[in-house]
Write a protein that holds these residues in place. Structure first.
Motif: not given
Length: 213
Positions: A104-105, A27, A25, A100-102, A97-98
């Motif tokens: 998760t959110e 930022m 992950l 993947e992080k989104r 990465d973006w």
């Protein structure tokens, strides 16, 4: 300057593949003083599910992009083309990465077929590279054109109040347009129409599958 062996290249590509499949992950893009809460308010359960599925498709696309660029770098004939592919892959890693992080959110997960998207794309990219650098760069240009059209459709389909996902896709779209421009500046062979149609067909299979799985 060190001369890298076949084993060195294999280990490097393996590491890159593992990173793409099991993304670390990172930022998200900068939000110009808007905090996450302000960007992510008002998503109802139905809208959240739609956003998650669309972002899962985009995540799968970024995994595929990693595979394509790694494959093309592995068979590039000129060192500058190899470096170009590696730099593109590095930039695409941020997109991955973006997404993947989104996901998760949004309380969702990447496609269960992530390894398939990477390995299949790596094989396609390596094959494109074997055809010659001009064809490989042409493949990049056509791929990015199709990705931009795909992103435009997703921007239309996103719930209107999902500002955070929209911002991510707009940033990705901007970078993809630059990749297309850089590839064309480096010198490309235009992809024949049957190849373009085949690329579109493969893309549709991946996007429809990743949307549900």
């Amino acid at each position: 300057m060190r001369n890298y062996s076949t084993l060195d290249h294999f280990l490097s590509h393996s590491e890159s593949g593992i990173r793409a499949i099991f993304a670390v992950l990172g930022m998200g893009p900068d939000t110009d003083s808007n905090d996450n809460a302000a960007l992510d308010t008002g998503l109802h359960a139905h809208d959240k599910k739609i956003s998650a599925r669309l972002m899962r498709v985009n995540h799968a696309g970024e995994v595929a992009a990693q595979g394509l660029y790694h494959g093309q770098a592995s068979t590039a004939q000129q060192n500058n083309v190899k470096q170009h592919m590696q730099q593109c892959a590095k930039e695409e890693q941020a997109h991955l990465d973006w997404c993947e992080k989104r996901l998760t959110e949004l309380d969702d997960h990447p496609s269960t077929l992530t390894p398939v998207w990477y390995l299949g794309s790596y094989a396609i990219g390596a094959t494109a590279g074997l055809l010659g650098d001009e064809w490989s760069l042409g493949f990049v240009s056509e791929t990015e054109k199709q990705v931009i059209r795909h992103l435009d459709k997703h921007l239309d389909r996103l719930p209107k109040n999902d500002n955070k996902s929209r911002e991510i896709l707009l940033r990705i779209r901007e970078d993809e347009a630059k990749h297309d421009e850089n590839a064309r500046d480096a010198g490309v062979h235009e992809m024949p129409r049957p190849v373009r149609h085949a690329m579109q067909a493969i893309s549709k299979i991946m996007t429809k599958t990743a949307y549900w799985a």
